[in-house]
Enzyme design. Structure first.
Site, PDB file in Angstrom:
ATOM      1  CB  CYS A 141      -0.936  -0.021   1.215  1.00  0.00           C
ATOM      2  SG  CYS A 141      -1.972   1.448   1.332  1.00  0.00           S
ATOM      3  CB  CYS A 144      -0.597   2.480   3.992  1.00  0.00           C
ATOM      4  SG  CYS A 144      -2.169   1.907   3.348  1.00  0.00           S
ATOM      5  CG  ASP A 145       3.123   1.132   4.561  1.00  0.00           C
ATOM      6  OD1 ASP A 145       2.676   1.675   5.589  1.00  0.00           O
ATOM      7  OD2 ASP A 145       2.907  -0.056   4.279  1.00  0.00           O
TER       8      ASP A 145
HETATM    9  C1  LIG Z   1       0.108  -3.809   5.873  1.00  0.00           C
HETATM   10  C2  LIG Z   1      -1.014  -2.814   5.680  1.00  0.00           C
HETATM   11  C3  LIG Z   1      -0.858  -1.530   6.137  1.00  0.00           C
HETATM   12  C4  LIG Z   1      -1.888  -0.607   5.981  1.00  0.00           C
HETATM   13  N1  LIG Z   1      -1.683   0.646   6.445  1.00  0.00           N
HETATM   14  C5  LIG Z   1      -2.702   1.544   6.369  1.00  0.00           C
HETATM   15  C6  LIG Z   1      -2.535   2.859   6.895  1.00  0.00           C
HETATM   16  O1  LIG Z   1      -1.461   3.218   7.411  1.00  0.00           O
HETATM   17  N2  LIG Z   1      -3.595   3.704   6.787  1.00  0.00           N
HETATM   18  C7  LIG Z   1      -4.770   3.350   6.203  1.00  0.00           C
HETATM   19  O2  LIG Z   1      -5.694   4.160   6.162  1.00  0.00           O
HETATM   20  N3  LIG Z   1      -4.943   2.117   5.687  1.00  0.00           N
HETATM   21  C8  LIG Z   1      -3.946   1.213   5.757  1.00  0.00           C
HETATM   22  N4  LIG Z   1      -4.102  -0.023   5.210  1.00  0.00           N
HETATM   23  C9  LIG Z   1      -5.360  -0.343   4.544  1.00  0.00           C
HETATM   24  C10 LIG Z   1      -6.431  -0.638   5.592  1.00  0.00           C
HETATM   25  O3  LIG Z   1      -5.951  -1.598   6.482  1.00  0.00           O
HETATM   26  C11 LIG Z   1      -7.721  -1.108   4.934  1.00  0.00           C
HETATM   27  O4  LIG Z   1      -8.164  -0.156   3.993  1.00  0.00           O
HETATM   28  C12 LIG Z   1      -8.806  -1.307   5.987  1.00  0.00           C
HETATM   29  O5  LIG Z   1      -8.364  -2.193   6.995  1.00  0.00           O
HETATM   30  C13 LIG Z   1     -10.084  -1.848   5.368  1.00  0.00           C
HETATM   31  O6  LIG Z   1     -10.994  -2.048   6.400  1.00  0.00           O
HETATM   32  P1  LIG Z   1     -12.233  -3.032   6.303  1.00  0.00           P
HETATM   33  O7  LIG Z   1     -12.966  -2.862   7.573  1.00  0.00           O
HETATM   34  O8  LIG Z   1     -12.949  -2.799   5.032  1.00  0.00           O
HETATM   35  O9  LIG Z   1     -11.652  -4.504   6.175  1.00  0.00           O
HETATM   36  P2  LIG Z   1     -10.432  -5.304   6.792  1.00  0.00           P
HETATM   37  O10 LIG Z   1      -9.549  -4.479   7.629  1.00  0.00           O
HETATM   38  O11 LIG Z   1      -9.842  -6.014   5.620  1.00  0.00           O
HETATM   39  O12 LIG Z   1     -11.155  -6.341   7.743  1.00  0.00           O
HETATM   40  C14 LIG Z   1     -11.913  -7.384   7.218  1.00  0.00           C
HETATM   41  C15 LIG Z   1     -12.484  -8.170   8.382  1.00  0.00           C
HETATM   42  O13 LIG Z   1     -13.407  -9.135   7.890  1.00  0.00           O
HETATM   43  C16 LIG Z   1     -13.197 -10.359   8.552  1.00  0.00           C
HETATM   44  N5  LIG Z   1     -13.752 -11.422   7.712  1.00  0.00           N
HETATM   45  C17 LIG Z   1     -13.402 -11.786   6.445  1.00  0.00           C
HETATM   46  N6  LIG Z   1     -14.161 -12.809   6.033  1.00  0.00           N
HETATM   47  C18 LIG Z   1     -15.032 -13.092   7.047  1.00  0.00           C
HETATM   48  C19 LIG Z   1     -16.065 -14.039   7.241  1.00  0.00           C
HETATM   49  N7  LIG Z   1     -16.385 -14.934   6.293  1.00  0.00           N
HETATM   50  N8  LIG Z   1     -16.744 -14.039   8.419  1.00  0.00           N
HETATM   51  C20 LIG Z   1     -16.442 -13.142   9.392  1.00  0.00           C
HETATM   52  N9  LIG Z   1     -15.474 -12.212   9.260  1.00  0.00           N
HETATM   53  C21 LIG Z   1     -14.773 -12.197   8.104  1.00  0.00           C
HETATM   54  C22 LIG Z   1     -11.716 -10.413   8.817  1.00  0.00           C
HETATM   55  O14 LIG Z   1     -11.409 -11.312   9.867  1.00  0.00           O
HETATM   56  C23 LIG Z   1     -11.458  -8.948   9.194  1.00  0.00           C
HETATM   57  O15 LIG Z   1     -11.732  -8.753  10.547  1.00  0.00           O
HETATM   58  C24 LIG Z   1      -3.097  -0.980   5.356  1.00  0.00           C
HETATM   59  C25 LIG Z   1      -3.268  -2.290   4.895  1.00  0.00           C
HETATM   60  C26 LIG Z   1      -2.248  -3.205   5.056  1.00  0.00           C
HETATM   61  C27 LIG Z   1      -2.437  -4.631   4.578  1.00  0.00           C
END
Ligand SMILES: Cc1cc2nc3c(=O)[nH]c(=O)nc-3n(C[C@H](O)[C@H](O)[C@H](O)COP(=O)(O)OP(=O)(O)OC[C@H]3O[C@@H](n4cnc5c(N)ncnc54)[C@H](O)[C@@H]3O)c2cc1C
Length: 315
Positions: A141, A144-145
């Site tokens: 990302c 992000c980084d």
């Molecule tokens: C290494 C890294 C660093 C990042 N750094 C940043 C940053 O500095 N700033 C920033 O803004 N963004 C950052 N991001 C991006 C950010 O993490 C994502 O945009 C954000 O987490 C998305 O949130 P979300 O709630 O949509 O899903 P996610 O964070 O992807 O969470 C998905 C959730 O769904 C759950 N899940 C999946 N399938 C199922 C199922 N069948 N049943 C029940 N639960 C399920 C998982 O367990 C998880 O809890 C980073 C991403 C990564 C990988």
């Protein structure tokens, strides 16, 4: 198959920023939400130690700590957070219909509304060195980084629009960006290829693959292999950005919800409504464009408001 059936108003599937924000809003609106966390409690941010761009943390924060805070905030208003995986869904087509969700293959939940926040998973190449140096210079990302590699040299792996976007974003911050493209051409759109070509500090190496990320605890360079000649050479860089795409976590919704050609859930207009009444989607699972914690949180808020209004309209 079903051990127990439980009837609830609002089920939240997933515990990333979108899920917890939906939970905060839904519990404050008295929807008594139940959240199933999935295998990655706290979502993608728990895999990073440095979150510098989420509003409200002037000194930045640790991803896991931030998600713990969100969890506590959701629980404070009564969200029931449970560890478990949604394994099967059967969504009703009817307005006011009941949606059936199976948890861990055994427990059945009947929900009046469902908020899906299952996120997306970044694709990696599968190299041992890449895995070992995640968080030590290997990232998926740039938004992000990228900031951490200001005025430094970095590599971007990938040839599509995402890779081209990441490369041009990084070119504004970094000293030099080298793109590794596996084929003899990029598959990004013409406009994006043009942007890459006219950016002076981006160099594109065609027919080139990442052979190894070099460094013990932090990235010190990469070894690149030319897949035509098999010649290998090393490049000194401090950051490696893998930009080969994301996979939305939507397998269990196949045949149930409308998706785009890459598997992201489709939401209607400026809302979180899916094609099934009472089923909403927020966060990365419906967003291949912005993919940030704050945008995920924003749509999580919208989903809870959409769910509340949907239930209100039934009364
Ligand atoms: C290494 C890294 C660093 C990042 N750094 C940043 C940053 O500095 N700033 C920033 O803004 N963004 C950052 N991001 C991006 C950010 O993490 C994502 O945009 C954000 O987490 C998305 O949130 P979300 O709630 O949509 O899903 P996610 O964070 O992807 O969470 C998905 C959730 O769904 C759950 N899940 C999946 N399938 C199922 C199922 N069948 N049943 C029940 N639960 C399920 C998982 O367990 C998880 O809890 C980073 C991403 C990564 C990988």
């Amino acid at each position: 198959m079903s051990e127990t059936i439980e009837r609830i108003k609002c089920l939240i599937i997933g515990s990333g920023p979108a899920g917890y924000t939906a939970a905060i809003y839904a519990s404050r609106a008295d929807l008594k939400p139940v959240m199933y966390t999935g295998m990655q409690m706290g979502g993608q941010l728990t895999t990073t130690t440095e979150v510098d761009n989420f509003p409200g943390y002037p000194e930045g924060t640790d991803g896991t700590a931030m998600m713990e805070d969100l969890k506590k905030q959701a629980e404070r208003f009564g969200t029931e957070v449970r560890f478990g995986l949604a394994t099967e869904v059967n969504f009703s087509d009817k307005v006011g219909g009941i949606h059936k969700i199976t948890i861990d293959g055994t427990k059945e939940i009947e929900a009046e509304t469902v908020i899906i926040t299952t996120g997306a998973t970044a694709k990696y190449l599968g190299l041992e060195s890449e895995e070992r140096l995640k968080g030590g210079g290997v990232s998926a990302c740039a938004t992000c980084d990228g900031f951490f590699y200001r005025k430094q040299d970095v590599i971007v792996v990938g040839a599509g629009d995402t890779a081209a976007e990441e490369a041009t974003y990084l070119a504004n911050i970094c000293n030099k960006v080298t793109m590794l493209v596996r084929k003899d051409h990029m598959r990004a759109s013409k406009a994006m290829i043009h942007r890459v070509e006219k950016t002076e500090n981006i160099e594109v190496l065609y027919n080139s693959e990442l052979d190894e990320v070099l460094g013990d605890n932090v990235v010190e360079g990469v070894r690149v292999v030319n897949n035509q000649t098999q010649n290998k050479h090393e490049i000194e860089v401090t950051g490696v950005f893998i930009a080969i795409g994301h996979t939305p976590n939507t397998d269990i919704f196949n045949g149930q919800l409308e998706m785009d050609e890459t598997g992201y859930l489709v939401t209607k207009g400026k809302s979180t409504k899916t094609n099934k009444p009472g089923v909403f989607a927020a966060g990365d699972v419906q967003d291949h464009e912005y993919r940030q914690a704050v945008t995920a949180a924003g749509t999580g808020c919208m989903a809870a408001l959409d769910a509340e209004r949907y239930l209100g309209s039934l009364e």
